[in-house]
Write an enzyme that holds these catalytic residues in place. Structure first.
Site, short mmCIF file in Angstrom:
data_model
loop_
_atom_site.label_atom_id
_atom_site.label_comp_id
_atom_site.label_asym_id
_atom_site.label_seq_id
_atom_site.Cartn_x
_atom_site.Cartn_y
_atom_site.Cartn_z
N GLN A 119 0.86 -1.19 0.00
CA GLN A 119 0.00 0.00 0.00
C GLN A 119 0.89 1.24 0.00
OE1 GLN A 119 -1.82 0.63 3.79
NE2 GLN A 119 -3.61 1.65 2.95
N TYR A 121 0.61 4.77 0.34
CA TYR A 121 -0.16 5.95 0.73
C TYR A 121 0.75 6.99 1.41
CZ TYR A 121 -4.77 3.67 0.09
OH TYR A 121 -5.88 3.06 -0.41
N SER A 122 1.35 6.60 2.57
CA SER A 122 2.07 7.57 3.41
C SER A 122 3.31 8.12 2.73
CB SER A 122 2.50 6.91 4.73
OG SER A 122 1.39 6.34 5.36
N SER A 154 4.63 -1.29 4.17
CA SER A 154 4.74 -2.66 4.71
C SER A 154 4.85 -3.66 3.57
CB SER A 154 3.51 -3.01 5.55
OG SER A 154 3.28 -2.05 6.53
N GLU A 237 -9.17 -1.77 6.59
CA GLU A 237 -8.01 -2.01 7.44
C GLU A 237 -8.44 -2.02 8.91
OE1 GLU A 237 -3.53 -0.23 7.16
OE2 GLU A 237 -5.09 0.87 6.18
N SER A 377 -3.59 6.99 13.57
CA SER A 377 -3.12 6.92 14.97
C SER A 377 -4.29 7.05 15.94
CB SER A 377 -2.12 8.05 15.22
OG SER A 377 -2.82 9.29 15.18
N GLU A 379 -4.83 9.27 18.14
CA GLU A 379 -5.35 10.65 18.19
C GLU A 379 -6.33 10.88 17.04
OE1 GLU A 379 -2.09 9.90 18.44
OE2 GLU A 379 -1.92 10.30 20.59
#
Ligand SMILES: Cc1cc2nc3c(=O)[nH]c(=O)nc-3n(C[C@H](O)[C@H](O)[C@H](O)COP(=O)(O)OP(=O)(O)OC[C@H]3O[C@@H](n4cnc5c(N)ncnc54)[C@H](O)[C@@H]3O)c2cc1C
Length: 405
Positions: A119, A121-122, A154, A237, A377, A379
């Site tokens: 994936q 994305y980040s 990952s 996910e 996360s 938060e």
């Protein structure tokens, strides 16, 4: 919430248990080829892609049947299938947003692990604030040209393909200018570099794309729809294998209690200490709450409802629980909890792959930090819960990634 199993569910559970008894690998799977062979065996038995449409190689099964398989696998600490991101994220995205050609081309090969996925994305400056991503995909007529960098990928080093988010229109509001692509990784413009983690392993990679090519046929959905698609995949996910996860924790818990009976402090078994008993009792009560959370999600899925923002409650709850559980484990195990090569066999403290891939309490403790970060996360989950469940005022930045992560 439905807490009962039908006679058909119970019969199915028996069948899965019998299959696992006969087919579970007797020795740990060490190589990727061994893991792929196990993956294929699971698929051929009908235990992978169970909820995917039959015409693309799936099983068309109910969520309960899928949960039963995952739960039975957790009971016996069966190794997970490989291609987890393909099964958990890419496949469901293609099922929902892909066109007929894409479904036929990609889904079956995910199920057989012939093609491995990651994936993308980040980015270094876009994690929680995913909508700010800067990787560009330029329309060159018959293909897109991709330039940029991804991080925390990952499984990147074993992947053949990546589900990519890239900016296709820098002129519009940031979440409207993102599109979703399938990027082939084994091409000259793609450089995948492993990152070493605190656990010592390298599941993560950085991925650099320099004039990498994506064919037009590999755009998922329409141009500019990537943000909506990302919201959906992150929902998958978070939904995850909720019940199986609880079974794994419970098995770890029993090992921990067994260790507390064997380990002594001041000449007495640890489990005799009222403080240790109180902490073990509390964590067991928390685990039961997690079990009911998981059953609630499963009931919703059985009824055909999507947990939606409720998925954030489950994710926040189990990932924070996992940290508390591993902190207690470290407290009880003392120095043994830090052994990275496993504890002396006579203590019976070994753990297996179900919680810590490398099979030690130390690894499980370090890895437990990850759950409160990936897929949004804690938060960010709290922001989602506050805004979408409790109806609190929205954060000032309306297009920040909390909408998705
Ligand atoms: C185990 C693991 C696997 C991963 N796998 C992948 C993968 O395969 N592919 C992929 O693309 N990414 C992956 N990621 C990356 C993951 O999605 C990001 O790490 C995550 O979204 C957080 O982004 P960040 O690391 O940039 O932290 P930041 O966004 O920089 O956040 C830093 C801190 O600020 C807090 N924060 C940020 N924004 C807000 C806000 N609005 N309100 C309150 N607090 C806020 C965060 O909670 C955090 O504590 C993975 C991460 C982990 C840990």
């Amino acid at each position: 919430m439905d807490l009962t199993y039908t006679p058909e569910d119970l019969a199915f559970r028996k069948q899965v248990r019998a299959w696992l008894e006969g087919n579970l690998p007797r020795t740990p799977l060490r190589t990727l080829d061994e893991r792929k062979a196990w993956h294929r065996k699971l698929y051929e038995a009908g235990y992978l892609g169970m909820g995917w449409p039959k015409e693309y190689g799936g099983g068309g099964a109910r969520p309960m049947e899928q949960a039963i398989v995952a739960d039975e696998m957790a009971q016996v600490n069966a190794p997970a299938p490989t291609n987890g991101l393909g099964l958990g994220i890419v496949g469901p995205t293609v099922v929902v947003h892909g066109n007929e050609w894409q479904k036929k081309r990609y889904l079956q090969k995910i199920l057989t692990a012939e093609e491995m996925w990651c994936q993308l994305y980040s980015e270094p400056n876009s994690g929680s604030d995913l909508a700010s991503l800067r990787t560009r995909a330029e329309d060159k007529g018959d293909h897109f040209l991709v330039n940029g960098q991804k991080i925390w990928t990952s499984g990147g080093k074993v992947a053949d393909w990546g589900l990519l988010l890239a900016r296709t229109d820098p002129a519009v509001a940031k979440h409207k200018g993102i599109s979703c692509f399938l990027l082939y990784l084994h091409q000259p413009g793609v450089d995948v570099r492993p990152l070493k983690q605190i656990t010592g392993s390298s599941e993560f990679c950085e991925v650099f794309m320099t004039n990498a090519r994506v064919e037009k046929e590999n755009l998922i959905g329409k141009l500019g729809e990537g943000w909506g698609i990302a919201n959906l995949t992150l929902g998958y996910e978070r939904g995850g294998r909720s019940l199986a996860r609880i079974t794994s924790y419970a098995s770890q818990y029993h090992r921990l209690v067994a260790a507390a009976r064997k380990l002594k402090r001041n000449g007495r078994p640890l489990v005799d200490s009222p403080v240790v008993r109180q902490k073990l009792g509390r964590i067991w009560a928390e685990l039961e709450v997690e079990r009911y959370n998981a059953l609630r999600v499963l009931t919703q899925l059985e009824r055909g409802d999507h947990p939606g923002a409720g998925g954030s409650l489950t994710k926040l709850s189990y990932s924070e629980f996992e940290k508390r559980f591993n902190e207690l484990a470290q407290e009880i195990l003392g120095p043994y909890g830090q052994l990275t090569d496993g504890a002396p066999p006579e203590l019976g403290l070994e753990i297996d792959t179900a919680v810590g891939e490398q099979g030690t309490w130390a690894y499980a403790f370090l890895w437990s930090r990850a759950g409160t970060i990936y897929s949004g996360s804690s938060e960010i989950q709290k922001n989602v819960i506050g805004e979408r469940i409790l109806g609190l005022p929205k954060e000032a930045r309306a297009d920040r990634a909390g909408a998705a992560r």
